[in-house]
Write a protein that holds these residues in place. Structure first.
Motif, PDB file in Angstrom:
ATOM      1  N   LEU A 114       4.220  -6.092 -52.373  1.00 14.97           N
ATOM      2  CA  LEU A 114       4.075  -7.181 -51.411  1.00 14.97           C
ATOM      3  C   LEU A 114       4.538  -7.302 -50.725  1.00 14.97           C
ATOM      4  O   LEU A 114       3.926  -6.679 -49.236  1.00 14.97           O
ATOM      5  N   THR A 115       5.823  -7.253 -49.974  1.00 15.60           N
ATOM      6  CA  THR A 115       6.558  -6.654 -48.736  1.00 15.60           C
ATOM      7  C   THR A 115       6.169  -5.524 -48.085  1.00 15.60           C
ATOM      8  O   THR A 115       5.657  -5.479 -46.805  1.00 15.60           O
ATOM      9  N   LEU A 140       2.888  -5.652 -46.468  1.00 17.87           N
ATOM     10  CA  LEU A 140       3.648  -6.434 -45.266  1.00 17.87           C
ATOM     11  C   LEU A 140       3.057  -5.538 -44.172  1.00 17.87           C
ATOM     12  O   LEU A 140       3.290  -6.014 -42.893  1.00 17.87           O
ATOM     13  N   LEU A 199       8.675 -13.880 -56.239  1.00 16.17           N
ATOM     14  CA  LEU A 199       8.341 -14.469 -54.566  1.00 16.17           C
ATOM     15  C   LEU A 199      10.115 -13.651 -54.076  1.00 16.17           C
ATOM     16  O   LEU A 199      10.906 -14.005 -53.069  1.00 16.17           O
ATOM     17  N   ALA A 229      -5.349 -13.173 -41.920  1.00 16.20           N
ATOM     18  CA  ALA A 229      -4.134 -13.414 -42.961  1.00 16.20           C
ATOM     19  C   ALA A 229      -2.769 -13.004 -42.906  1.00 16.20           C
ATOM     20  O   ALA A 229      -1.778 -13.031 -44.042  1.00 16.20           O
ATOM     21  N   THR A 230      -2.540 -12.336 -42.798  1.00 17.41           N
ATOM     22  CA  THR A 230      -1.404 -11.241 -42.159  1.00 17.41           C
ATOM     23  C   THR A 230      -0.150 -11.765 -41.232  1.00 17.41           C
ATOM     24  O   THR A 230       0.831 -13.072 -42.035  1.00 17.41           O
ATOM     25  N   GLY A 234      -0.676 -15.658 -42.038  1.00 16.53           N
ATOM     26  CA  GLY A 234      -0.773 -16.340 -42.768  1.00 16.53           C
ATOM     27  C   GLY A 234       0.182 -16.300 -44.538  1.00 16.53           C
ATOM     28  O   GLY A 234       0.842 -16.521 -44.771  1.00 16.53           O
ATOM     29  N   LEU A 235       0.616 -14.624 -44.710  1.00 14.57           N
ATOM     30  CA  LEU A 235       1.676 -14.154 -45.744  1.00 14.57           C
ATOM     31  C   LEU A 235       2.728 -13.978 -44.607  1.00 14.57           C
ATOM     32  O   LEU A 235       3.503 -14.527 -45.685  1.00 14.57           O
ATOM     33  N   ILE A 236       2.987 -14.215 -43.910  1.00 10.62           N
ATOM     34  CA  ILE A 236       4.868 -14.407 -43.048  1.00 10.62           C
ATOM     35  C   ILE A 236       5.492 -15.586 -43.091  1.00 10.62           C
ATOM     36  O   ILE A 236       6.355 -16.261 -43.868  1.00 10.62           O
ATOM     37  N   PHE A 252       3.709 -17.543 -45.059  1.00  8.24           N
ATOM     38  CA  PHE A 252       4.350 -18.759 -46.711  1.00  8.24           C
ATOM     39  C   PHE A 252       5.642 -18.152 -47.006  1.00  8.24           C
ATOM     40  O   PHE A 252       6.311 -18.884 -47.697  1.00  8.24           O
ATOM     41  N   VAL A 253       5.838 -16.737 -46.427  1.00  8.74           N
ATOM     42  CA  VAL A 253       7.364 -16.339 -47.241  1.00  8.74           C
ATOM     43  C   VAL A 253       8.436 -17.360 -46.555  1.00  8.74           C
ATOM     44  O   VAL A 253       9.003 -17.671 -47.120  1.00  8.74           O
ATOM     45  N   TYR A 279       8.946 -20.298 -48.076  1.00  8.48           N
ATOM     46  CA  TYR A 279       9.353 -20.404 -49.472  1.00  8.48           C
ATOM     47  C   TYR A 279      10.686 -19.869 -49.009  1.00  8.48           C
ATOM     48  O   TYR A 279      11.991 -20.102 -50.124  1.00  8.48           O
TER      49      TYR A 279
END
Length: 486
Positions: free
Chosen positions: A65-66, A69, A216, A421-422, A424-426, A428-429, A432
């Motif tokens: 996943l990373t 990214l 995560l 989308a990227t 959003g993923l960043i 999210f990290v 977290y």
């Protein structure tokens, strides 16, 4: 501000000056090895044990996943860098796309990150060397290592490239040899003898022994080991053909991450139980020891030392080029934007080294206070850099398409949807990290430092406007010699 005209990215004669005033002394083989070795840091050899301990075999998903990214972010950065390769890379693009405050903030945070890394890597190298030659104190080794690599960076960019070529080459050969030996053992060929099979991937609590959330948690531990992938876009500005160098680096990032990171971690968690103490302490040494490879500890010490010196060498180069770019744009002392006879920014190099020396000093006298603060407050910079790259690309892409579409030799996939989308993923990290008890302190301190730098940036920007100075730097369209920015 418009995108750079095509003349800025034309092929340059070997050894000629780049538009930034730097010597274009990096050869294609230098850039190729920097691109390949840039994703292999000391954190892979040393820090991966903590990730395996946190997520078990599921750490493979964390790395995947990373890695995804990083691939997406590098594609965006490559799009901008191929269109306009400059020494400031994403900081310069942020300056043009988002505003002076953005370029100032992310540029200084990035410099701060690598200046702290200098201290971390110098201390790590000194620790290994002291083990070999205990008669020389650790601080003396740290000082010697810093001075030697400072010297190579001061001579010329070609000497930096030559050192990095061999450092990266050793890392690459070591990882490939490790993977080959590991795969032979997995399938029961020498040196292992009996096939290890896949039982360790599902035994000892299953593939996700600590639950899906551990994926995560594992990402938080491995995300920063990927910092450095972007160095090739800074280095490309000092090469004869920067566009070709950027294009090659971006196109190869997928297999590089898949091979070096996911491939080597797969070997570790397949050959050995993830909860083994030896794996947590030093996973690569543990694998070689299990296969009765003679001198495994010494072999890995040499490889780790090489990785540490490579990271220190690259960190000094990266920090100095970012300081140089900030000086060009008037966001740092003008002296940072001057170059010596070798075509390298000597003042920017010494400034970066000086901060590194101070950090090393604090590592010895105030490790649990000042130095810990430096580490934690720079820990989330990678995520901030990636976010800025994403938002810059959103704007720069539209601008380049409108004014110079022929410069889009590298394109982000599914723009703008995959960019969002990227982002959003960043985010999210980031969220977290704030939720995670171990990541919260690091994120909060990083946000605090980022906020302070941003306040300084905004105040400076407003003062410029009040004084009648343009809010965006002229070098975006008409690059001049060192120190012409502002």
């Amino acid at each position: 501000m418009s995108a750079a005209p095509p003349s800025r990215v034309a092929e340059r004669p070997p050894g000629g000056d780049s538009p930034d005033g730097l010597q274009a002394g990096l050869k294609n083989r230098h850039l190729s090895m920097i691109a390949i070795g840039g994703v292999i840091g000391a954190g892979l050899f040393v820090g991966s044990g903590a990730g395996i301990n946190a997520a078990g075999p599921g750490i493979l998903l964390s790395y995947a996943l990373t890695g995804l990214l990083v691939v997406l972010v590098m594609r965006m950065l490559g799009e901008m860098a191929a269109a306009d390769p400059v020494s400031g890379s994403f900081s310069t693009y942020a300056d043009r796309a988002l505003g002076r405050w953005a370029g100032f903030t992310i540029g200084w945070l990035y410099w701060f990150f690598w200046a702290v890394v200098l201290a971390v890597e110098a201390t790590a190298a000194a620790s290994i060397l002291t083990g070999w030659v205990p008669a020389i104190p650790q601080w003396a080794w740290a000082l010697l290592v810093m001075l030697v690599l400072t010297g190579t960076n001061l001579v010329s960019v070609g000497s930096f490239g030559e050192f990095e070529f061999w450092f990266a080459g050793i890392k690459v050969v070591s990882i490939i040899a490790f993977i080959v030996i590991g795969l032979l053992a997995i399938f029961g060929l020498p040196p292992g003898g009996d096939p290890a099979g896949m039982s360790n991937l599902t035994g000892h609590g299953g593939f996700l022994p600590n639950g899906p959330g551990a994926i995560l948690s594992g990402m938080l531990l491995v995300v920063f080991s990927f910092m450095g992938s972007e160095i090739v876009t800074l280095a490309a500005a000092e090469s004869p053909n920067p566009v070709q160098a950027v294009r090659k680096a971006v196109n190869s990032v997928i297999w590089r991450i898949a091979l070096f990171y996911i491939g080597s971690i797969f070997v570790i968690v397949t050959l050995l139980p993830w909860d083994s103490k030896a794996v947590t302490a030093s996973p690569y040494v543990a694998v070689l020891d299990s296969l009765d490879i003679p001198g495994a500890g010494t072999i890995m010490d040499v490889v780790v030392l090489t990785a540490v010196l490579s990271c220190l060498n690259s960190g000094l180069y990266t920090a100095s080029r970012m300081a140089f770019s900030l000086g060009q744009r008037g966001d740092a002392p003008k002296a940072f934007a001057t170059v010596n006879r070798g075509g390298v920014p000597a003042v920017a190099i010494w400034a970066s080294v000086a901060f590194g020396f101070v950090a090393v000093f604090f590592n010895y006298i105030a490790q649990d206070t000042v130095f810990e603060f430096l580490l934690n407050s720079s820990g989330a910079v990678a995520l901030f850099v990636w976010l800025v790259i994403c938002f810059s690309q959103l704007r720069m892409r539209r601008r380049i398409e409108r004014e110079s579409p022929e410069l889009l030799t590298v394109r982000m996939w599914l723009y703008p949807y995959l960019t969002w989308a990227t982002i959003g993923l960043i985010l999210f990290v980031v969220g977290y990290m704030l939720y995670d008890t171990e990541g919260r302190k690091q994120m909060l301190l990083s946000v605090l430092v980022a906020a302070l730098v941003m306040v300084v940036a905004v105040v400076r920007d407003r003062r410029r406007k009040t004084a009648g100075v343009a809010g965006s730097p002229e070098p975006a369209e008409s690059p001049g010699p060192a120190g012409s920015g502002g």
